[in-house]
Design an enzyme around this catalytic site. Sequence first.
Site, PDB file in Angstrom:
ATOM      1  N   LYS A 187      41.516  33.901  14.719  1.00 18.38           N
ATOM      2  CA  LYS A 187      42.854  32.060  14.427  1.00 18.38           C
ATOM      3  C   LYS A 187      41.388  31.377  13.442  1.00 18.38           C
ATOM      4  CE  LYS A 187      45.328  28.097  13.907  1.00 18.38           C
ATOM      5  NZ  LYS A 187      43.617  27.278  12.931  1.00 18.38           N
ATOM      6  N   GLU A 242      36.098  16.391  20.165  1.00 14.22           N
ATOM      7  CA  GLU A 242      37.550  16.597  20.896  1.00 14.22           C
ATOM      8  C   GLU A 242      38.166  17.441  21.209  1.00 14.22           C
ATOM      9  OE1 GLU A 242      35.125  13.093  18.918  1.00 14.22           O
ATOM     10  OE2 GLU A 242      35.620  15.363  17.977  1.00 14.22           O
ATOM     11  N   GLU A 261      30.368  25.728  19.626  1.00 13.73           N
ATOM     12  CA  GLU A 261      29.625  25.255  18.858  1.00 13.73           C
ATOM     13  C   GLU A 261      29.976  23.989  18.606  1.00 13.73           C
ATOM     14  OE1 GLU A 261      29.018  23.943  15.795  1.00 13.73           O
ATOM     15  OE2 GLU A 261      28.643  26.615  14.898  1.00 13.73           O
ATOM     16  N   CYS A 295      28.059  21.319  10.817  1.00 15.44           N
ATOM     17  CA  CYS A 295      27.747  20.594  12.253  1.00 15.44           C
ATOM     18  C   CYS A 295      26.355  20.341  12.700  1.00 15.44           C
ATOM     19  CB  CYS A 295      28.311  21.108  13.401  1.00 15.44           C
ATOM     20  SG  CYS A 295      30.573  21.916  13.081  1.00 15.44           S
ATOM     21  N   GLU A 396      29.904  11.631  14.370  1.00 15.78           N
ATOM     22  CA  GLU A 396      30.177  12.659  13.031  1.00 15.78           C
ATOM     23  C   GLU A 396      30.856  12.464  12.062  1.00 15.78           C
ATOM     24  OE1 GLU A 396      29.397  17.225  13.374  1.00 15.78           O
ATOM     25  OE2 GLU A 396      31.330  16.451  14.338  1.00 15.78           O
TER      26      GLU A 396
END
Length: 493
Positions: A187, A242, A261, A295, A396
């Site tokens: 996906k 999350e 990750e 990230c 973040e």
Amino acid sequence: MTIQHPAASFINRGNKQILIDGRWIDAIDGQTFETFNPSTGEVIGRIAQSTAADVDAAVAAARKAFEGEWSRVKPYDRQLILLRLADLIDRNFDELVMLDTLEMGAPVVRAPWIKRRALSLLHYYAGMATQLGGETIENSAPGDVFAYTLREPVGVVGAIIPWNSPLTSTVWKIAPAIATGCTVVFKPAEEASLTSLRIAELAMEAGLPAGVLNMVTGKGDVGAAMSEHPGIDKIAFTGSTETGQRIIRASARNVKRLSLELGGKSPDIVLADADLDAAVPGAAMAVFSNTGQICSAGSRLFVQRSIYDEFVEQVAAFAETLKVGNGIDPSVQIGPLVSRKQLDRVTGYMTTGRNEGAGLVTGGSQLTEGDLGAGYFVSPTVFKDVSDTMTIAREEIFGPVVSAIPFDDLDEVVRRANDTPFGLGSGVWTRDVSKAHRLARAVRAGSVWVNCYQVMEPNVPFGGYKMSGYGRESGRQHLEEYLNTKAVWVNMA
């Protein structure tokens, strides 16, 4: 809308379908969603909106392939498929990189790095496909007993990627699965699906048997259906912490293998003895590259107090030299954020930083002049006098925002650098090799870059500590994530 550029043929073909069992088909309920160009706000296509029923069909196809034809394909032949895919990506690279630019805004100036990264990953995993094996183990069991291990593919892998680097992320997920003999239900992110879909076409052209790679497109409910699905043996996910937590909870249904990750809030530490000519652009681009949508971005910039003011001013001056604009322009260094939602998120953090007392040195706003007004552009931003408790130092942002924080000594900066729930990346800038090694050991993060940042190679593992996830990508450790170990005992008497 008719488009003329290297990706025109693919985009202008019409609505994009999903790939199941070697066939391109519409989603079962026929629904589609729009995909946008973040530089202009224009719709550039419609993509099939999958549902749980499409996931069921994709999993069934992957299972059939795993237990059927694919299980009989030898390592050498898997290697050849990956090498042919590498050749096809090389041949069609201008088209693929343009799809990245059109759908998520990545400037084409990054193309040489993206090409090297994608091809090196494919070549590495192709090489590793014939290097997998078990071991014989001396044992002390009574009698004449022989023990050895087999390394076997996990099975059906659900791969879910984010939107921030579609080309390389797609390769990074499917190549180790193919190398180890797994099958995949893939996906892509709803904000950036086109590159992944085109790579799937190339994978079929490379000779991948039907059902080995299946691709379902859509929104978060599609990923949720994959995470809960009892027919998927492993989830390989890159994305937010999350969402990763939701996948962990969902995976309990059949105790899936997971490699995750997740997010980061990485410290980048500049000591007073650093080479400033290297550290200033290095620390700046540790955050500004890909418009901060990485990230492991070094978004918490710790600078030793004796050089703090000078260094922060130089980083801000460097930020002001960067050209922001439509990534199609080869002179552009910073593209747009991927969506209106992400624009609102990043500008919201900029407002919060000012409201909580951080000193804005440069940037801090959406860019709306001229052609930029139609897209999702923000200025590269530097805040100074940031405290550890401020929101912009804790959460973040996933945008081009530097939080510059002063420190005095090594013990202090280690404590403060590690005072975060995340642990993905980190950086150290110093001429003192002993301090470099001391900090590399002390910082709790999956990667420590010394006098550089974001360097990556296929044979070097990458992954996080703490809430930045678990499992590793790249290196032998990555292939281990896709393999089971079976012990075999043979009584030779």
